[in-house]
Scaffold this motif. Structure first.
Motif, mmCIF file in Angstrom:
data_model
loop_
_atom_site.group_PDB
_atom_site.id
_atom_site.type_symbol
_atom_site.label_atom_id
_atom_site.label_comp_id
_atom_site.label_asym_id
_atom_site.label_seq_id
_atom_site.Cartn_x
_atom_site.Cartn_y
_atom_site.Cartn_z
ATOM 1 N N LEU A 1 -6.393 -26.008 61.913
ATOM 2 C CA LEU A 1 -5.454 -26.397 60.864
ATOM 3 C C LEU A 1 -4.226 -27.079 61.459
ATOM 4 O O LEU A 1 -3.746 -28.095 60.940
ATOM 5 C CB LEU A 1 -5.047 -25.169 60.056
ATOM 6 C CG LEU A 1 -4.057 -25.407 58.911
ATOM 7 C CD1 LEU A 1 -4.634 -26.397 57.905
ATOM 8 C CD2 LEU A 1 -3.694 -24.089 58.233
ATOM 9 N N VAL A 2 -3.729 -26.532 62.569
ATOM 10 C CA VAL A 2 -2.575 -27.143 63.242
ATOM 11 C C VAL A 2 -2.934 -28.545 63.729
ATOM 12 O O VAL A 2 -2.166 -29.501 63.567
ATOM 13 C CB VAL A 2 -2.112 -26.261 64.417
ATOM 14 C CG1 VAL A 2 -0.966 -26.936 65.176
ATOM 15 C CG2 VAL A 2 -1.667 -24.893 63.914
ATOM 16 N N LEU A 3 -4.125 -28.684 64.322
ATOM 17 C CA LEU A 3 -4.561 -29.991 64.808
ATOM 18 C C LEU A 3 -4.721 -30.979 63.656
ATOM 19 O O LEU A 3 -4.387 -32.170 63.790
ATOM 20 C CB LEU A 3 -5.874 -29.853 65.576
ATOM 21 C CG LEU A 3 -5.817 -29.055 66.883
ATOM 22 C CD1 LEU A 3 -7.212 -28.891 67.470
ATOM 23 C CD2 LEU A 3 -4.897 -29.735 67.887
ATOM 24 N N LEU A 4 -5.218 -30.498 62.522
ATOM 25 C CA LEU A 4 -5.370 -31.364 61.353
ATOM 26 C C LEU A 4 -4.013 -31.854 60.855
ATOM 27 O O LEU A 4 -3.844 -33.044 60.545
ATOM 28 C CB LEU A 4 -6.106 -30.609 60.243
ATOM 29 C CG LEU A 4 -6.277 -31.355 58.908
ATOM 30 C CD1 LEU A 4 -7.104 -32.624 59.109
ATOM 31 C CD2 LEU A 4 -6.926 -30.444 57.869
ATOM 32 N N VAL A 5 -3.048 -30.938 60.789
ATOM 33 C CA VAL A 5 -1.705 -31.320 60.335
ATOM 34 C C VAL A 5 -1.079 -32.332 61.292
ATOM 35 O O VAL A 5 -0.478 -33.330 60.864
ATOM 36 C CB VAL A 5 -0.814 -30.070 60.202
ATOM 37 C CG1 VAL A 5 0.638 -30.467 59.928
ATOM 38 C CG2 VAL A 5 -1.316 -29.176 59.075
ATOM 39 N N VAL A 6 -1.234 -32.103 62.590
ATOM 40 C CA VAL A 6 -0.705 -33.054 63.579
ATOM 41 C C VAL A 6 -1.371 -34.416 63.415
ATOM 42 O O VAL A 6 -0.710 -35.464 63.468
ATOM 43 C CB VAL A 6 -0.913 -32.520 65.007
ATOM 44 C CG1 VAL A 6 -0.569 -33.600 66.041
ATOM 45 C CG2 VAL A 6 -0.055 -31.286 65.241
ATOM 46 N N GLY A 7 -2.689 -34.418 63.195
ATOM 47 C CA GLY A 7 -3.392 -35.682 62.995
ATOM 48 C C GLY A 7 -2.904 -36.427 61.768
ATOM 49 O O GLY A 7 -2.725 -37.655 61.803
ATOM 50 N N LEU A 8 -2.661 -35.705 60.666
ATOM 51 C CA LEU A 8 -2.171 -36.347 59.452
ATOM 52 C C LEU A 8 -0.765 -36.902 59.645
ATOM 53 O O LEU A 8 -0.448 -38.006 59.179
ATOM 54 C CB LEU A 8 -2.200 -35.338 58.293
ATOM 55 C CG LEU A 8 -3.590 -34.886 57.828
ATOM 56 C CD1 LEU A 8 -3.474 -33.821 56.756
ATOM 57 C CD2 LEU A 8 -4.397 -36.076 57.319
ATOM 58 N N ILE A 9 0.086 -36.128 60.325
ATOM 59 C CA ILE A 9 1.445 -36.612 60.595
ATOM 60 C C ILE A 9 1.398 -37.850 61.479
ATOM 61 O O ILE A 9 2.117 -38.837 61.248
ATOM 62 C CB ILE A 9 2.288 -35.504 61.251
ATOM 63 C CG1 ILE A 9 2.508 -34.352 60.261
ATOM 64 C CG2 ILE A 9 3.629 -36.047 61.731
ATOM 65 C CD1 ILE A 9 3.201 -33.152 60.875
ATOM 66 N N ALA A 10 0.554 -37.815 62.505
ATOM 67 C CA ALA A 10 0.434 -38.962 63.411
ATOM 68 C C ALA A 10 -0.078 -40.196 62.670
ATOM 69 O O ALA A 10 0.407 -41.318 62.889
ATOM 70 C CB ALA A 10 -0.491 -38.616 64.572
ATOM 71 N N PHE A 11 -1.061 -40.013 61.775
ATOM 72 C CA PHE A 11 -1.590 -41.148 61.021
ATOM 73 C C PHE A 11 -0.544 -41.699 60.063
ATOM 74 O O PHE A 11 -0.428 -42.913 59.876
ATOM 75 C CB PHE A 11 -2.841 -40.738 60.257
ATOM 76 C CG PHE A 11 -3.480 -41.872 59.510
ATOM 77 C CD1 PHE A 11 -4.263 -42.795 60.183
ATOM 78 C CD2 PHE A 11 -3.292 -42.018 58.144
ATOM 79 C CE1 PHE A 11 -4.851 -43.857 59.500
ATOM 80 C CE2 PHE A 11 -3.864 -43.074 57.457
ATOM 81 C CZ PHE A 11 -4.652 -43.996 58.137
ATOM 82 N N HIS A 12 0.239 -40.807 59.453
ATOM 83 C CA HIS A 12 1.310 -41.256 58.557
ATOM 84 C C HIS A 12 2.355 -42.057 59.317
ATOM 85 O O HIS A 12 2.952 -43.002 58.782
ATOM 86 C CB HIS A 12 1.954 -40.046 57.877
ATOM 87 C CG HIS A 12 3.020 -40.408 56.894
ATOM 88 N ND1 HIS A 12 4.364 -40.451 57.220
ATOM 89 C CD2 HIS A 12 2.938 -40.767 55.580
ATOM 90 C CE1 HIS A 12 5.060 -40.803 56.158
ATOM 91 N NE2 HIS A 12 4.228 -41.000 55.153
#
Length: 301
Positions: free
Chosen positions: A51-62
């Motif tokens: 979940l943490v990795l997913l959130v980081v990925g979404l923030i990075a993509f944004h």
């Protein structure tokens, strides 16, 4: 030959000050520790890693608008987990988030005030020079006197060490806003608050984000030293390697800190881009270096 100058009276006065007003520092310590740091650290450490990795990925993509760099950032943090340092990574992240938030809350308003007053700027800049040139170890001593050994002392030491770049670049960004734009906005009857919120801060955003980027990087550099006064995190692994002469352990902690620094640095740099750079990155693509490359004068958006 030399006149003996002693700082013993300073130490005595400092001890008396702490003895008289220690209850205030205890209250600050309790609020900061129990209200912010501990809940955030527990949340990050209890959350599933995916979940943490997913959130980081979404923030990075944004931030970057590109999936390939975002995936690379996620893999960097996943690699830290493969080292067996995930819990320490979360502790370091919580410490950095709280410290950076305090720097933003303190630094941006001070930078705004400094940008509005040349007299205040003349007083503030020498203080910032001293703060940046003072050896980082020195910041640890008064923090131990005020808050004792532990996470709170580490937070305030990090804040003092990492605050100057944000104040400087906030001041610089606001001062570099085109005077004609300010005059045009003023001629339309904007109030000083509207001028600040709707004109100056948006135009100064790249400079302010560069200040936040530098603040985060300096906070991360202070993490290793902060473990000397009780901070938890990746710095513990580095210090363990130094104390026990374990090259592999120290290198493991160092590589983990570097990977975390890369992720934070690229994301904050991406958020510092202006609209033209974002359009160029979105429609023309480009590698990681394009995140920090500015458009040349006259170049098409």
């Amino acid at each position: 030959m030399f006149i003996n100058i002693s700082f013993a009276p300073v130490e005595t006065a400092f001890r008396e000050f702490v003895r008289s007003y220690g209850f205030i520092f205890d209250a600050i310590k309790h609020v900061l520790l129990q209200g912010f740091l501990v809940p955030l650290e527990n949340l990050l450490r209890s959350a599933p890693p995916w979940l943490v990795l997913l959130v980081v990925g979404l923030i990075a993509f944004h931030a970057t608008r590109r999936w390939l760099p975002s995936l690379a950032f996620v893999l960097c943090l996943y690699l830290v987990g493969c080292f067996g340092l995930w819990d320490k990574l979360m502790s370091t992240t919580a410490l950095m988030l709280v410290s950076t938030a305090m720097c933003v809350v303190i630094g941006i308003p001070i930078g705004i005030l400094v940008a509005r007053s040349n007299g205040l700027r003349a007083v503030t800049l020498p203080i910032l020079d001293v703060m940046q040139t003072m050896p980082s170890f020195v910041y640890l001593i008064p923090m131990i006197f005020l808050w004792g050994v532990g996470q709170v002392s580490a937070i305030f030491a990090i804040v003092v060490y990492a605050l100057p770049p944000l104040i400087r670049l906030t001041d610089l960004g606001i001062r570099q806003v085109d005077r004609e734009v300010v005059e045009a906005a003023t001629s339309f009857g904007t109030t000083p608050l509207q001028l600040l919120l709707n004109v100056q801060l948006p135009l100064a955003r790249p400079s302010i984000m560069a200040g936040i980027n530098q603040t985060v990087m300096m906070a991360l550099a202070m993490v290793v030293l902060a473990t000397l006064i009780g901070a938890r995190g990746l710095g513990e692994t580095v210090n363990q390697g130094i104390a026990n002469l374990e090259i592999g352990t120290g290198l493991q902690g160092g590589v983990a800190i570097v990977l975390l620094a890369i992720v934070i640095d690229r994301i904050t740099q991406a958020y510092g881009m202006d609209a033209r750079q974002r359009r160029r990155l979105l429609y023309r693509g480009g590698g990681l270096p394009s995140l920090v490359r500015r458009a040349k004068p006259g170049e098409e958006a």
